[in-house]
Design a protein around this motif. Structure first.
Motif, PDB file in Angstrom:
ATOM      1  N   LEU A 117       0.824  -1.204   0.000  1.00  0.00           N
ATOM      2  CA  LEU A 117       0.000   0.000   0.000  1.00  0.00           C
ATOM      3  C   LEU A 117       0.863   1.261   0.000  1.00  0.00           C
ATOM      4  CD1 LEU A 117      -2.823   1.219   0.152  1.00  0.00           C
ATOM      5  CD2 LEU A 117      -2.678   1.091   2.643  1.00  0.00           C
ATOM      6  N   ARG A 118       1.914   1.259   0.804  1.00  0.00           N
ATOM      7  CA  ARG A 118       2.773   2.437   0.871  1.00  0.00           C
ATOM      8  C   ARG A 118       3.460   2.689  -0.463  1.00  0.00           C
ATOM      9  NH1 ARG A 118       7.787   3.346   5.166  1.00  0.00           N
ATOM     10  NH2 ARG A 118       8.446   5.383   4.362  1.00  0.00           N
ATOM     11  N   ASP A 119       3.964   1.625  -1.110  1.00  0.00           N
ATOM     12  CA  ASP A 119       4.622   1.794  -2.405  1.00  0.00           C
ATOM     13  C   ASP A 119       3.641   2.260  -3.472  1.00  0.00           C
ATOM     14  OD1 ASP A 119       6.987   0.964  -1.271  1.00  0.00           O
ATOM     15  OD2 ASP A 119       6.696  -1.152  -1.815  1.00  0.00           O
ATOM     16  N   TYR A 120       2.406   1.757  -3.410  1.00  0.00           N
ATOM     17  CA  TYR A 120       1.408   2.148  -4.408  1.00  0.00           C
ATOM     18  C   TYR A 120       1.052   3.622  -4.263  1.00  0.00           C
ATOM     19  CZ  TYR A 120      -2.913   2.170  -7.109  1.00  0.00           C
ATOM     20  OH  TYR A 120      -3.893   2.466  -8.023  1.00  0.00           O
ATOM     21  N   ILE A 121       0.995   4.107  -3.026  1.00  0.00           N
ATOM     22  CA  ILE A 121       0.676   5.517  -2.813  1.00  0.00           C
ATOM     23  C   ILE A 121       1.752   6.417  -3.421  1.00  0.00           C
ATOM     24  CG2 ILE A 121       0.464   7.302  -1.030  1.00  0.00           C
ATOM     25  CD1 ILE A 121      -0.908   5.241   0.728  1.00  0.00           C
ATOM     26  N   TRP A 122       3.016   5.988  -3.350  1.00  0.00           N
ATOM     27  CA  TRP A 122       4.106   6.827  -3.836  1.00  0.00           C
ATOM     28  C   TRP A 122       4.380   6.643  -5.323  1.00  0.00           C
ATOM     29  CZ3 TRP A 122       6.205  10.909  -1.643  1.00  0.00           C
ATOM     30  CH2 TRP A 122       6.083  11.065  -0.265  1.00  0.00           C
ATOM     31  N   ARG A 123       4.211   5.424  -5.859  1.00  0.00           N
ATOM     32  CA  ARG A 123       4.619   5.204  -7.248  1.00  0.00           C
ATOM     33  C   ARG A 123       3.663   4.315  -8.024  1.00  0.00           C
ATOM     34  NH1 ARG A 123       7.490   0.340  -7.786  1.00  0.00           N
ATOM     35  NH2 ARG A 123       7.924  -0.743  -5.811  1.00  0.00           N
ATOM     36  N   GLY A 124       2.408   4.220  -7.589  1.00  0.00           N
ATOM     37  CA  GLY A 124       1.412   3.477  -8.349  1.00  0.00           C
ATOM     38  C   GLY A 124       1.112   4.154  -9.673  1.00  0.00           C
ATOM     39  N   HIS A 125       0.654   3.364 -10.650  1.00  0.00           N
ATOM     40  CA  HIS A 125       0.432   3.895 -11.990  1.00  0.00           C
ATOM     41  C   HIS A 125      -0.869   4.681 -12.118  1.00  0.00           C
ATOM     42  CE1 HIS A 125       3.304   0.721 -13.926  1.00  0.00           C
ATOM     43  NE2 HIS A 125       3.929   1.637 -13.218  1.00  0.00           N
ATOM     44  N   ASP A 126      -1.784   4.542 -11.198  1.00  0.00           N
ATOM     45  CA  ASP A 126      -3.049   5.267 -11.261  1.00  0.00           C
ATOM     46  C   ASP A 126      -3.096   6.299 -10.144  1.00  0.00           C
ATOM     47  OD1 ASP A 126      -5.561   6.182 -11.690  1.00  0.00           O
ATOM     48  OD2 ASP A 126      -6.599   4.390 -10.967  1.00  0.00           O
ATOM     49  N   PRO A 127      -2.880   7.583 -10.450  1.00  0.00           N
ATOM     50  CA  PRO A 127      -2.835   8.588  -9.384  1.00  0.00           C
ATOM     51  C   PRO A 127      -4.204   9.083  -8.942  1.00  0.00           C
ATOM     52  CG  PRO A 127      -2.393   9.622 -11.490  1.00  0.00           C
ATOM     53  CD  PRO A 127      -2.564   8.144 -11.774  1.00  0.00           C
ATOM     54  N   THR A 128      -5.271   8.715  -9.664  1.00  0.00           N
ATOM     55  CA  THR A 128      -6.585   9.284  -9.374  1.00  0.00           C
ATOM     56  C   THR A 128      -7.081   8.901  -7.988  1.00  0.00           C
ATOM     57  OG1 THR A 128      -7.132   9.189 -11.737  1.00  0.00           O
ATOM     58  CG2 THR A 128      -8.950   9.496 -10.189  1.00  0.00           C
ATOM     59  N   SER A 129      -7.079   7.598  -7.705  1.00  0.00           N
ATOM     60  CA  SER A 129      -7.582   7.149  -6.403  1.00  0.00           C
ATOM     61  C   SER A 129      -6.709   7.650  -5.267  1.00  0.00           C
ATOM     62  CB  SER A 129      -7.664   5.618  -6.373  1.00  0.00           C
ATOM     63  OG  SER A 129      -6.388   5.037  -6.637  1.00  0.00           O
ATOM     64  N   VAL A 130      -5.411   7.735  -5.492  1.00  0.00           N
ATOM     65  CA  VAL A 130      -4.503   8.256  -4.455  1.00  0.00           C
ATOM     66  C   VAL A 130      -4.795   9.729  -4.192  1.00  0.00           C
ATOM     67  CG1 VAL A 130      -2.101   8.702  -3.859  1.00  0.00           C
ATOM     68  CG2 VAL A 130      -2.720   6.577  -5.020  1.00  0.00           C
ATOM     69  N   ALA A 131      -5.038  10.497  -5.260  1.00  0.00           N
ATOM     70  CA  ALA A 131      -5.344  11.918  -5.085  1.00  0.00           C
ATOM     71  C   ALA A 131      -6.650  12.107  -4.322  1.00  0.00           C
ATOM     72  CB  ALA A 131      -5.422  12.601  -6.450  1.00  0.00           C
ATOM     73  N   VAL A 132      -7.666  11.309  -4.662  1.00  0.00           N
ATOM     74  CA  VAL A 132      -8.952  11.414  -3.961  1.00  0.00           C
ATOM     75  C   VAL A 132      -8.785  11.062  -2.487  1.00  0.00           C
ATOM     76  CG1 VAL A 132     -11.277  10.462  -3.805  1.00  0.00           C
ATOM     77  CG2 VAL A 132     -10.301  10.983  -6.043  1.00  0.00           C
ATOM     78  N   MET A 133      -8.041   9.979  -2.214  1.00  0.00           N
ATOM     79  CA  MET A 133      -7.823   9.579  -0.828  1.00  0.00           C
ATOM     80  C   MET A 133      -7.066  10.662  -0.051  1.00  0.00           C
ATOM     81  SD  MET A 133      -5.691   6.327   0.728  1.00  0.00           S
ATOM     82  CE  MET A 133      -4.143   7.156   0.339  1.00  0.00           C
ATOM     83  N   THR A 134      -6.042  11.237  -0.676  1.00  0.00           N
ATOM     84  CA  THR A 134      -5.249  12.266  -0.002  1.00  0.00           C
ATOM     85  C   THR A 134      -6.088  13.509   0.270  1.00  0.00           C
ATOM     86  OG1 THR A 134      -3.294  11.457  -1.169  1.00  0.00           O
ATOM     87  CG2 THR A 134      -3.129  13.604  -0.116  1.00  0.00           C
ATOM     88  N   GLU A 135      -6.871  13.926  -0.715  1.00  0.00           N
ATOM     89  CA  GLU A 135      -7.696  15.117  -0.530  1.00  0.00           C
ATOM     90  C   GLU A 135      -8.769  14.884   0.531  1.00  0.00           C
ATOM     91  OE1 GLU A 135      -9.125  15.776  -4.424  1.00  0.00           O
ATOM     92  OE2 GLU A 135      -7.232  16.575  -5.195  1.00  0.00           O
ATOM     93  N   ASP A 136      -9.421  13.726   0.482  1.00  0.00           N
ATOM     94  CA  ASP A 136     -10.423  13.431   1.505  1.00  0.00           C
ATOM     95  C   ASP A 136      -9.788  13.334   2.890  1.00  0.00           C
ATOM     96  OD1 ASP A 136     -12.427  13.431  -0.337  1.00  0.00           O
ATOM     97  OD2 ASP A 136     -12.548  11.260  -0.563  1.00  0.00           O
ATOM     98  N   GLY A 137      -8.595  12.735   2.948  1.00  0.00           N
ATOM     99  CA  GLY A 137      -7.900  12.669   4.225  1.00  0.00           C
ATOM    100  C   GLY A 137      -7.569  14.040   4.770  1.00  0.00           C
ATOM    101  N   ALA A 138      -7.156  14.959   3.875  1.00  0.00           N
ATOM    102  CA  ALA A 138      -6.857  16.326   4.313  1.00  0.00           C
ATOM    103  C   ALA A 138      -8.117  17.019   4.813  1.00  0.00           C
ATOM    104  CB  ALA A 138      -6.226  17.109   3.169  1.00  0.00           C
ATOM    105  N   VAL A 139      -9.245  16.791   4.128  1.00  0.00           N
ATOM    106  CA  VAL A 139     -10.503  17.411   4.558  1.00  0.00           C
ATOM    107  C   VAL A 139     -10.919  16.892   5.933  1.00  0.00           C
ATOM    108  CG1 VAL A 139     -12.960  17.587   4.058  1.00  0.00           C
ATOM    109  CG2 VAL A 139     -11.304  17.846   2.214  1.00  0.00           C
ATOM    110  N   VAL A 140     -10.847  15.567   6.117  1.00  0.00           N
ATOM    111  CA  VAL A 140     -11.225  14.983   7.407  1.00  0.00           C
ATOM    112  C   VAL A 140     -10.307  15.497   8.515  1.00  0.00           C
ATOM    113  CG1 VAL A 140     -11.352  12.825   8.705  1.00  0.00           C
ATOM    114  CG2 VAL A 140     -12.277  12.933   6.393  1.00  0.00           C
ATOM    115  N   ALA A 141      -9.000  15.555   8.235  1.00  0.00           N
ATOM    116  CA  ALA A 141      -8.058  16.069   9.231  1.00  0.00           C
ATOM    117  C   ALA A 141      -8.331  17.540   9.528  1.00  0.00           C
ATOM    118  CB  ALA A 141      -6.628  15.875   8.746  1.00  0.00           C
TER     119      ALA A 141
END
Length: 225
Positions: A117-141
């Motif tokens: 999971l950690r490697d996929y967040i940093w260098r996975g080929h699909d950035p869309t889901s990672v961006a959504v997760m990061t943005e939602d995480g920032a909103v919740v925080a």
């Protein structure tokens, strides 16, 4: 900042965007006289000076942080704090549900590519889901920080915790923006294959009986799905 005068109206501004804003303001003062075939400026002379509320606009992160700093010494407990708490609580539930869905999507993407999971967040080929997760995480925080600020204001009666929360949220959004820029810049400049994938390709070629040797090779990702 711009300045306009009748007769010979000069326009001065530091950035080009200020000049464009000045031209837009000046155009609102002008009307066309069809009899004289000329432009007229009514109620002249005009002397207009305009500037943004905050010296630094950027991604509006500066506005959030500057607003918090400006209110550190003049802060007052916000009125109707109970309504703010209701809005924050409802938003936290909605964004939290969206965050859980995004986390599941990231986990599925990591499993599909056989990555941690950690490697996929940093260098996975699909950035869309990672961006959504990061943005939602920032909103919740950010909502959690806002809730903590309201609780501190309500308990102590000191309004300084409200601008402090604003400053913390602004810095949090800035860090998330930097992460997403670094994470997704390959979408603009192209993406080279990761070292792990390169080693897999090299091992495959070395084990192939048809391949005798190779001197130079270039590997590049042509799509991300």
């Amino acid at each position: 900042m711009g300045k306009l005068l009748l007769g010979r109206p000069p326009l001065s501004a530091n950035p080009v965007y200020g000049a464009l804003q000045g031209l837009e303001t000046f155009s609102q003062l002008c009307t066309f006289d069809y009899e004289t075939k000329s432009m007229q400026v009514h109620k002249s002379p005009w002397n207009i000076r305009d500037k943004p509320r905050f010296a630094y606009r950027g991604l509006l992160l500066g506005a959030i942080i500057v607003h918090g700093v400006q209110n550190l010494w003049v802060s007052q407990p916000p009125p109707n704090i109970q309504y703010a708490a209701i809005v924050i609580g409802g938003s936290f539930i909605i964004e939290g549900a969206s965050l859980l869905v995004a986390i599941q999507a990231v986990k599925k993407g990591a499993a599909a590519e056989g990555m941690k999971l950690r490697d996929y967040i940093w260098r996975g080929h699909d950035p869309t889901s990672v961006a959504v997760m990061t943005e939602d995480g920032a909103v919740v925080a950010g909502l959690a920080i806002a809730a903590a600020s309201l609780v501190a204001v309500n308990v102590t009666g000191n309004g300084i915790y409200d601008p402090i929360g604003s400053i913390v949220v602004g810095n949090l959004l800035g860090m998330v923006a930097i992460f997403l820029i670094q994470r997704n810049r390959h979408a603009l400049i192209g993406r080279a294959m990761d070292d792990y994938d390169v080693e897999k390709v090299l091992q495959f070629l070395k084990n192939d009986l048809v391949v005798d040797s190779f001197l130079l090779f270039v590997l590049h990702v042509v799509h991300s799905w």
